[in-house]
Design a protein around this motif. Structure first.
Motif, PDB file in Angstrom:
ATOM      1  N   ILE A  50       1.273   5.217   1.240  1.00 46.43           N
ATOM      2  CA  ILE A  50       1.004   6.290   2.321  1.00 46.43           C
ATOM      3  C   ILE A  50       1.352   7.549   1.559  1.00 46.43           C
ATOM      4  O   ILE A  50       2.469   7.814   0.979  1.00 46.43           O
TER       5      ILE A  50
ATOM      6  N   LEU B  68      10.057  -0.129   4.740  1.00 46.65           N
ATOM      7  CA  LEU B  68       8.885   0.770   4.544  1.00 46.65           C
ATOM      8  C   LEU B  68       7.881  -0.121   4.367  1.00 46.65           C
ATOM      9  O   LEU B  68       6.463   0.009   4.866  1.00 46.65           O
TER      10      LEU B  68
ATOM     11  N   TYR C 232       6.740  -1.366   7.846  1.00 49.27           N
ATOM     12  CA  TYR C 232       6.077  -0.232   8.614  1.00 49.27           C
ATOM     13  C   TYR C 232       4.630  -0.061   8.005  1.00 49.27           C
ATOM     14  O   TYR C 232       3.690   0.251   8.796  1.00 49.27           O
ATOM     15  N   ILE C 233       4.366  -0.224   6.633  1.00 49.41           N
ATOM     16  CA  ILE C 233       3.160   0.237   6.033  1.00 49.41           C
ATOM     17  C   ILE C 233       2.149  -0.921   6.606  1.00 49.41           C
ATOM     18  O   ILE C 233       0.836  -0.516   6.703  1.00 49.41           O
TER      19      ILE C 233
ATOM     20  N   TYR D 142       1.362   0.227  10.144  1.00 51.84           N
ATOM     21  CA  TYR D 142       0.537   1.698   9.832  1.00 51.84           C
ATOM     22  C   TYR D 142      -1.117   1.069   9.521  1.00 51.84           C
ATOM     23  O   TYR D 142      -1.878   1.692  10.071  1.00 51.84           O
ATOM     24  N   ASN D 143      -1.112   0.348   8.555  1.00 50.46           N
ATOM     25  CA  ASN D 143      -2.611  -0.075   8.148  1.00 50.46           C
ATOM     26  C   ASN D 143      -3.411  -0.862   8.895  1.00 50.46           C
ATOM     27  O   ASN D 143      -4.403  -0.963   8.908  1.00 50.46           O
TER      28      ASN D 143
ATOM     29  N   VAL E 177       5.811   8.725   8.835  1.00 48.54           N
ATOM     30  CA  VAL E 177       6.708   7.687   8.398  1.00 48.54           C
ATOM     31  C   VAL E 177       8.321   8.056   8.860  1.00 48.54           C
ATOM     32  O   VAL E 177       9.105   7.271   9.452  1.00 48.54           O
TER      33      VAL E 177
ATOM     34  N   ASP F 119       0.921  -1.234  -0.080  1.00 43.93           N
ATOM     35  CA  ASP F 119       0.177   0.135   0.138  1.00 43.93           C
ATOM     36  C   ASP F 119       0.889   1.251   0.062  1.00 43.93           C
ATOM     37  O   ASP F 119       2.051   1.259   0.560  1.00 43.93           O
TER      38      ASP F 119
ATOM     39  N   ARG G 132       1.382  12.172   6.290  1.00 46.82           N
ATOM     40  CA  ARG G 132       1.885  10.620   6.240  1.00 46.82           C
ATOM     41  C   ARG G 132       3.416  10.497   6.260  1.00 46.82           C
ATOM     42  O   ARG G 132       3.853   9.655   6.880  1.00 46.82           O
TER      43      ARG G 132
END
Length: 85
Positions: free
Chosen positions: A4, A33, A36-37, A40-41, A13, A2, A9
């Motif tokens: 961001i 990343l 992390y995404i 995050y989601n 990050v 996904d 955002r």
């Protein structure tokens, strides 16, 4: 993976991820990343969503009793806590 988007955002990050780690190369950056995404989601609380992540399923019921386990994200930079199965 996904995406961001948006300045806020990107700032998130940077503040929660990339400013706190040494990135070796582009492949390493993409890997970190992506992890992390996912966090995050799928797990990170969002104030605008009543502390629920974007991918939260409203029908999911979380048990309030039982042992809690920790899962390290980004080699321990972030920790997620879940009920033990």
């Amino acid at each position: 993976m996904d995406v961001i988007l948006g300045r806020r955002r990107v700032r998130t990050v940077r503040a929660e991820c990339t400013d706190r780690m040494l990135i070796y190369n582009e492949r390493h950056l993409r890997s970190e990343l992506a992890e992390y995404i996912d966090h995050y989601n799928g797990h990170r609380p969002h104030q605008s969503r009543s502390q629920r992540p974007p991918d939260h399923d409203e029908r999911t019921v979380v048990p309030l009793e039982g042992r809690i386990e920790r899962r390290k994200i980004l080699d321990g930079l972030i920790n997620e806590y879940h009920r033990a199965a």
